[in-house]
Design an enzyme around this catalytic site. Structure first.
Site, PDB file in Angstrom:
ATOM      1  CG  PHE A 142      -1.230   3.666   3.767  1.00  0.00           C
ATOM      2  CD1 PHE A 142       0.087   3.271   3.656  1.00  0.00           C
ATOM      3  CD2 PHE A 142      -2.155   2.729   4.217  1.00  0.00           C
ATOM      4  CE1 PHE A 142       0.486   1.980   3.975  1.00  0.00           C
ATOM      5  CE2 PHE A 142      -1.774   1.442   4.531  1.00  0.00           C
ATOM      6  CZ  PHE A 142      -0.453   1.060   4.409  1.00  0.00           C
ATOM      7  CE  LYS A 144     -10.107  10.837   2.104  1.00  0.00           C
ATOM      8  NZ  LYS A 144      -8.987  10.306   2.959  1.00  0.00           N
ATOM      9  CB  CYS A 199      -3.303  -3.843  -3.551  1.00  0.00           C
ATOM     10  SG  CYS A 199      -2.746  -3.198  -5.123  1.00  0.00           S
ATOM     11  NE  ARG A 243      -3.418   5.127   8.270  1.00  0.00           N
ATOM     12  CZ  ARG A 243      -4.228   5.551   9.235  1.00  0.00           C
ATOM     13  NH1 ARG A 243      -3.972   6.653   9.910  1.00  0.00           N
ATOM     14  NH2 ARG A 243      -5.299   4.850   9.550  1.00  0.00           N
ATOM     15  CD  GLU A 268      -5.283  -6.497   2.373  1.00  0.00           C
ATOM     16  OE1 GLU A 268      -6.286  -5.911   2.816  1.00  0.00           O
ATOM     17  OE2 GLU A 268      -4.718  -6.173   1.325  1.00  0.00           O
ATOM     18  CB  SER A 311      -9.550  -1.945   3.553  1.00  0.00           C
ATOM     19  OG  SER A 311     -10.411  -0.926   4.034  1.00  0.00           O
TER      20      SER A 311
HETATM   21  P1  NAD Z   1      -8.428   2.200   3.907  1.00  0.00           P
HETATM   22  O1  NAD Z   1      -9.595   1.460   3.361  1.00  0.00           O
HETATM   23  O2  NAD Z   1      -8.271   2.279   5.380  1.00  0.00           O
HETATM   24  O3  NAD Z   1      -8.458   3.736   3.399  1.00  0.00           O
HETATM   25  C1  NAD Z   1      -8.680   4.055   2.044  1.00  0.00           C
HETATM   26  C2  NAD Z   1      -9.365   5.414   1.982  1.00  0.00           C
HETATM   27  O4  NAD Z   1     -10.617   5.343   2.662  1.00  0.00           O
HETATM   28  C3  NAD Z   1      -8.565   6.527   2.653  1.00  0.00           C
HETATM   29  O5  NAD Z   1      -8.636   7.683   1.856  1.00  0.00           O
HETATM   30  C4  NAD Z   1      -9.263   6.712   3.986  1.00  0.00           C
HETATM   31  O6  NAD Z   1      -9.195   8.050   4.451  1.00  0.00           O
HETATM   32  C5  NAD Z   1     -10.696   6.321   3.691  1.00  0.00           C
HETATM   33  N1  NAD Z   1     -11.370   5.726   4.846  1.00  0.00           N
HETATM   34  C6  NAD Z   1     -10.801   4.971   5.827  1.00  0.00           C
HETATM   35  N2  NAD Z   1     -11.730   4.594   6.733  1.00  0.00           N
HETATM   36  C7  NAD Z   1     -12.905   5.115   6.319  1.00  0.00           C
HETATM   37  C8  NAD Z   1     -14.244   5.065   6.829  1.00  0.00           C
HETATM   38  N3  NAD Z   1     -14.545   4.403   7.943  1.00  0.00           N
HETATM   39  N4  NAD Z   1     -15.205   5.700   6.142  1.00  0.00           N
HETATM   40  C9  NAD Z   1     -14.933   6.366   5.004  1.00  0.00           C
HETATM   41  N5  NAD Z   1     -13.670   6.447   4.480  1.00  0.00           N
HETATM   42  C10 NAD Z   1     -12.680   5.828   5.119  1.00  0.00           C
HETATM   43  O7  NAD Z   1      -7.123   1.587   3.207  1.00  0.00           O
HETATM   44  P2  NAD Z   1      -5.606   1.912   3.532  1.00  0.00           P
HETATM   45  O8  NAD Z   1      -5.243   1.313   4.832  1.00  0.00           O
HETATM   46  O9  NAD Z   1      -5.306   3.341   3.290  1.00  0.00           O
HETATM   47  O10 NAD Z   1      -4.897   1.085   2.351  1.00  0.00           O
HETATM   48  C11 NAD Z   1      -4.630  -0.284   2.420  1.00  0.00           C
HETATM   49  C12 NAD Z   1      -5.723  -1.111   1.789  1.00  0.00           C
HETATM   50  O11 NAD Z   1      -5.922  -0.718   0.437  1.00  0.00           O
HETATM   51  C13 NAD Z   1      -5.386  -2.596   1.722  1.00  0.00           C
HETATM   52  O12 NAD Z   1      -6.538  -3.348   2.036  1.00  0.00           O
HETATM   53  C14 NAD Z   1      -4.969  -2.811   0.284  1.00  0.00           C
HETATM   54  O13 NAD Z   1      -5.129  -4.139  -0.197  1.00  0.00           O
HETATM   55  C15 NAD Z   1      -5.902  -1.878  -0.401  1.00  0.00           C
HETATM   56  N6  NAD Z   1      -5.424  -1.524  -1.736  1.00  0.00           N
HETATM   57  C16 NAD Z   1      -6.027  -2.120  -2.800  1.00  0.00           C
HETATM   58  C17 NAD Z   1      -5.588  -1.846  -4.069  1.00  0.00           C
HETATM   59  C18 NAD Z   1      -6.230  -2.492  -5.263  1.00  0.00           C
HETATM   60  O14 NAD Z   1      -5.871  -2.146  -6.365  1.00  0.00           O
HETATM   61  N7  NAD Z   1      -7.154  -3.424  -5.091  1.00  0.00           N
HETATM   62  C19 NAD Z   1      -4.538  -0.937  -4.268  1.00  0.00           C
HETATM   63  C20 NAD Z   1      -3.950  -0.330  -3.164  1.00  0.00           C
HETATM   64  C21 NAD Z   1      -4.407  -0.642  -1.893  1.00  0.00           C
END
Ligand code: NAD
Length: 496
Positions: free
Chosen positions: A147, A171, A279, A175, A380, A224
């Site tokens: 998000f 995909k 991130c 949010r 985090e 994450s």
């Molecule tokens: P998230 O992991 O909750 O969601 C990411 C994606 O996975 C979304 O599209 C979501 O719909 C999907 N998803 C969520 N739960 C799932 C499940 N149980 N099974 C399958 N798919 C699922 O992350 P978020 O809250 O949207 O974003 C924040 C996180 O992303 C933080 O941990 C941040 O550090 C990380 N992030 C990392 C980078 C990087 O470059 N390393 C960049 C941006 C964000």
């Protein structure tokens, strides 16, 4: 209530299921988003596979021309897209425009694909024999994104995937899904054929359908660490290529010789910008030696000056968090830190913004005397909380960073080139800033952390992006004149 549709084969597609999309600044539902699963993913794969037949045969010139047109549209619509992101994410409009700019740089990289996609040629490797190599697209590929950067993170992926001749299914996060549809419409206006870029909205069902679908060759994931690991395991078990970027806990180390005013200014922006939902946000400041007390005093003053408000209000530095759950998680973390012995120097809990009492706001929090055992250090938090850890030496600070499970970004503030060199060579972290708080690499370098911040071994964009979305071919060629025709031997061929 407005329903945000999927975008499949160049057209809006509505399914039976939907979920709410909130305005974080007011806490109210502003739209609903279609929620897809196996049916919608399969429809998108069918469209993308059909489009791949012609798109992969289009010329490099044709593909880069679309990227030039798309780039121009991103420039012209930056304000509009920035407002869409701000309304659903909560970040300020200027911050949203910043993420569009950084994402657009990947499009600019893709515009120059003709240069970076050049193969290689070796003349006369054996008598009358030449060898050349080139790369071809994979087919249908997918991106699953978080998000916090609804425009930039997908832009890390799809311009390179599409310019190299693949077709793409996005995909996005459920949010803040509107940016994805806006981008899809811009691609269509830029002349991208239908089916090359598709959007399927939803959550776990849509993700699982992507991970399992035999028609998808590769998956790019950013989110994450827990989900990155899950995506990597499940998709690779189906033989897919996967790049999976995870979470972070980024440390800024401040040496006593640093300009503390400069360091504090940049650490404040790096910690509280976008409400800490980056991130590459700085969530830990390691104050070395006698820098600590002076640094904390300056940071306290700066944290108290941060203006919290709705993202579209001029003068706002920091908007709300993405959900009520995120707001509660961050405020509980401050409470736990206090219970575990940290000093709460600035307390952002319970902040109310006039006229936006229902919004998911929390103020900047500054915690001092945090130790590596405390939850506020280990987890985090993904919110506007900066933890100060005190260390005696640079070596101790480097050991602290290396013992942390994450290794996304880190920064050092110092006036010493020798210390900077020791730091950049010693830390087990993928992206390093020297007097630069948020060292997000330019598009022509790759982006990716170490350890739990990157599952598998594929960073994103730059040369790594080209490699990820293509596979190589090596061709060995002989055009013999009749007089040169030799008899084949049964021994393994070697050059002569
Ligand atoms: P998230 O992991 O909750 O969601 C990411 C994606 O996975 C979304 O599209 C979501 O719909 C999907 N998803 C969520 N739960 C799932 C499940 N149980 N099974 C399958 N798919 C699922 O992350 P978020 O809250 O949207 O974003 C924040 C996180 O992303 C933080 O941990 C941040 O550090 C990380 N992030 C990392 C980078 C990087 O470059 N390393 C960049 C941006 C964000």
């Amino acid at each position: 209530m407005h329903l945000i549709p999927h975008w499949i084969d160049g057209a809006e597609t509505r399914g039976p299921d939907s979920a709410p999309v909130f305005a974080p600044a007011t806490g109210t539902e502003r739209a609903r988003v279609s929620v897809g699963g196996a049916t919608e993913v399969d429809a998108a794969v069918t469209a993308a596979a059909a489009a791949f037949e012609t798109w992969s045969e289009s010329s490099l010139t044709q593909r880069t021309q679309v990227m030039f047109a798309f780039r121009q549209l991103l420039v012209e619509h930056e304000e509009e897209l920035g407002r869409i992101i701000s309304a659903e994410h909560g970040k300020t409009v200027d911050d949203a425009r910043g993420e569009i700019t950084r994402g657009r740089e990947i499009v600019e990289f893709a515009c120059g694909l003709g240069d970076v996609l050049k193969g290689s040629f070796s003349d006369q490797v054996s008598r009358g024999v030449d060898v050349h190599s080139f790369r071809q697209p994979l087919g249908v590929v997918a991106g699953i994104t978080p998000f916090n950067f609804p425009a930039m993170v997908p832009l890390w992926m799809h311009p390179i995937a599409i310019a190299t001749g693949n077709t793409f299914i996005l995909k996005p996060s459920e949010r803040d899904p509107s940016a994805a549809n806006f981008v899809a419409a811009l691609y269509q206006r830029a002349g991208l054929p239908d089916g090359v870029f598709n959007v399927v909205h939803g959550g776990k069902d849509a993700v699982d359908a992507i991970l399992d679908h035999p028609g998808i060759e590769a998956v790019s994931f950013v989110g994450s660490t827990t989900i990155a690991r899950y995506v990597h395991e499940r998709a690779t078990s189906h033989g897919k290529r996967v790049q999976a970027l995870g979470g972070a806990k980024n440390h800024a180390v401040v040496l006593p010789d640093a300009d503390l005013e400069f360091a504090a200014d940049h650490i404040t922006a790096g910690a509280y910008g976008s409400a800490g939902e980056r991130c590459m946000a700085l969530s830990v400041a390691v104050a070395v030696g006698d820098a600590a007390d002076r640094l904390v005093a300056i940071l306290e003053g700066k944290a108290r000056e941060v203006t919290v408000g709705p993202g579209d209000r001029p003068g706002t530095d920091m908007g709300p968090l993405i959900t009520r759950a995120a707001q509660e998680r961050v405020e509980n973390a401050v409470t736990t830190a206090h219970t575990q012995g940290a000093t709460v120097v600035v307390d952002g809990r319970g902040l109310k913004v006039d006229g936006h009492e229902g919004g998911f706001f929390t103020g900047p929090s500054l915690l001092d005397h945090v130790t590596a055992e405390m939850d506020a250090y280990r987890e985090e938090l993904f919110g506007p909380v900066l933890a100060i850890v005190r260390a005696e030496t640079l070596a101790e600070a480097i050991d602290l960073i290396n013992a942390n499970p994450y290794g996304n970004g880190t920064a050092l503030f110092t006036a010493s080139g020798e210390a900077a060199r020791r730091f950049q060579r010693g830390v087990k972290v993928g992206m390093i800033g020297i007097n630069v708080p948020v060292p997000v690499p330019m598009s022509y370098y790759s982006f990716g952390g170490w350890k739990d911040s990157l599952i598998g071994d594929h960073p994103i964009h730059g040369a790594e992006g080209i490699r990820f979305y293509t596979r190589p071919k090596v061709v060995t060629t002989r055009w013999p004149r009749p007089a040169q025709l030799t008899v084949a031997g049964f021994d393994f061929p070697t050059s002569d």
